[in-house]
Design an enzyme around this catalytic site. Structure first.
Site, short mmCIF file in Angstrom:
data_model
loop_
_atom_site.label_atom_id
_atom_site.label_comp_id
_atom_site.label_asym_id
_atom_site.label_seq_id
_atom_site.Cartn_x
_atom_site.Cartn_y
_atom_site.Cartn_z
N ASP A 198 133.66 -47.73 56.59
CA ASP A 198 132.51 -46.93 56.16
C ASP A 198 131.36 -47.25 57.11
O ASP A 198 131.36 -48.30 57.76
CB ASP A 198 132.12 -47.28 54.71
CG ASP A 198 131.35 -46.14 54.04
OD1 ASP A 198 131.94 -45.41 53.21
OD2 ASP A 198 130.14 -45.98 54.34
N ARG A 236 114.54 -42.22 47.86
CA ARG A 236 115.36 -43.31 48.43
C ARG A 236 114.59 -44.11 49.47
O ARG A 236 114.74 -45.32 49.56
CB ARG A 236 116.63 -42.74 49.04
CG ARG A 236 117.55 -42.17 47.97
CD ARG A 236 118.95 -42.15 48.46
NE ARG A 236 119.85 -41.51 47.52
CZ ARG A 236 121.06 -41.10 47.85
NH1 ARG A 236 121.51 -41.26 49.08
NH2 ARG A 236 121.84 -40.53 46.95
C1 LIG Z 1 131.00 -39.78 48.60
S1 LIG Z 1 131.62 -41.20 49.40
C2 LIG Z 1 133.37 -40.94 49.27
C3 LIG Z 1 134.13 -42.19 48.92
C4 LIG Z 1 135.64 -42.01 48.76
N1 LIG Z 1 136.26 -41.56 49.98
C5 LIG Z 1 135.94 -41.06 47.62
O1 LIG Z 1 136.35 -39.92 47.88
O2 LIG Z 1 135.77 -41.44 46.47
C6 LIG Z 1 131.30 -40.80 51.12
C7 LIG Z 1 131.27 -42.04 52.02
O3 LIG Z 1 131.26 -41.60 53.39
C8 LIG Z 1 130.46 -42.50 54.13
N2 LIG Z 1 130.01 -41.87 55.38
C9 LIG Z 1 129.08 -40.89 55.55
N3 LIG Z 1 128.90 -40.61 56.85
C10 LIG Z 1 129.74 -41.44 57.54
C11 LIG Z 1 130.01 -41.63 58.93
N4 LIG Z 1 129.38 -40.93 59.87
N5 LIG Z 1 130.92 -42.56 59.26
C12 LIG Z 1 131.56 -43.28 58.32
N6 LIG Z 1 131.34 -43.16 57.00
C13 LIG Z 1 130.44 -42.24 56.60
C14 LIG Z 1 129.32 -42.83 53.19
O4 LIG Z 1 128.66 -44.04 53.52
C15 LIG Z 1 130.03 -42.88 51.83
O5 LIG Z 1 130.34 -44.18 51.44
#
Ligand SMILES: C[S@@+](CC[C@H](N)C(=O)[O-])C[C@H]1O[C@@H](n2cnc3c(N)ncnc32)[C@H](O)[C@@H]1O
Length: 291
Positions: A159, A48
């Protein structure tokens, strides 16, 4: 399962990534986003981040990491976060949650409105990725609450990743992405995109219900009011235990006394966070009031 590249293999790649470079990157993403990256993720970090090094025309990770101390430090930190978050999502993922909203939460709000006149509903999709989760929620609510009735419902979708948020705001997806959206909801809330026939776009009506904002879950939360529902699904799996517990506690403080918290399929509230009671598969009712 893919074999992790050995240290020597990593060093003979296009860009040299030393052990210490990997650790600096893992520490930075933990400090800035709370995301834990173990040694087995070396390969993923390399592939990445290599893209970014190519983009910048840099020769190795050491030079790249030097950027963090220069004038581009803050910008680079955002690139790092965007590159290392995992954003996998899809419409109506874990569909039992949306059934719970439609069949239990909406009925509860209707009963509450009949008793108190309160028709205000506030929802937070925390870690919303490219928007499929908040649009699934919006389509569910639009369908269940209908047009009239004086309902004032809104969804805050946040996010940390600015790339996925830009996509989410536009609300445009390949036609195939909406296959898990129930047919009536597809028809009523997603339209062929004006730009590209192979795409669909969330309707203006449901887009207008959602506010997308960047928010780091481990930073300040500027929101003043409390929420009826908080969805934070498949986000805490990337955090360590203490970070996750702190976050769940903060969620309870942001929930109305009759609110619900929804976590992802492999996430649960362990150790009995005060006031949260399991009422379904990874659904928690705050204060566990009978309803
Ligand atoms: C796997 S996705 C889940 C998306 C959705 N909630 C679902 O369950 O389909 C996880 C998301 O959490 C976000 N994320 C990770 N760490 C974070 C943080 N510290 N604060 C806010 N968002 C975060 C990532 O950018 C990502 O878009």
């Amino acid at each position: 399962m893919a074999k992790a590249a050995s240290k020597t293999e990593m060093e003979s790649r296009e860009f040299r990534m030393r052990d210490s470079d990997f650790r600096t990157i893992a520490d930075a993403i933990y400090t800035h986003a709370g995301i834990v990256i173990g040694d087995h993720k070396r390969e993923l970090v390399y592939s990445r981040m290599a893209r970014r090094l190519r983009q910048l025309g840099l020769a190795n990770f050491e030079t790249y990491l030097g950027r963090f101390d220069g004038p581009h430090g803050a910008e680079e930190r955002d690139h790092l976060i965007n590159a290392l978050t995992t954003n996998h999502t899809h419409f109506f993922r874990e569909s039992h949650h949306f059934e719970h909203v439609r069949d239990i939460a909406v009925k509860h709000w209707q009963a509450r409105a009949a008793k108190t006149g309160d028709r205000r509903i506030r929802i937070w999709s925390a870690g919303c990725s490219s928007g499929e989760e908040p649009y699934s929620l919006a389509a569910t609510l639009a369908e269940a609450l209908g047009q009239g009735g004086g309902w004032d419902w809104r969804i805050l979708a946040t996010d940390i990743d600015t790339n996925v948020l830009a996509h989410a705001k536009r609300g445009e997806y390949p036609v195939g992405a909406v296959r898990d959206v129930p047919k009536t909801l597809q028809r009523n809330h997603f339209q062929p995109s004006a730009r590209d026939g192979a795409m669909v776009r969330a309707s203006a009506a449901i887009r207008s219900r959602i506010t997308f904002n960047r928010l780091n879950l481990h930073g300040d939360w500027p929101m003043k009011g409390q929420f009826d529902l908080i969805f934070c699904r498949n986000v805490t799996i990337y955090f360590d235990g203490p970070t996750k517990n702190r976050l769940v506690k903060r969620f309870t403080e942001s929930l109305k006394p009759d609110g619900w918290l929804y976590l992802g399929h492999s996430e649960s509230v362990l150790g009995g966070t005060a006031g949260l009671h399991p009422v379904g598969r990874t659904i928690y009712s705050f204060k566990g009031e009978a309803r």
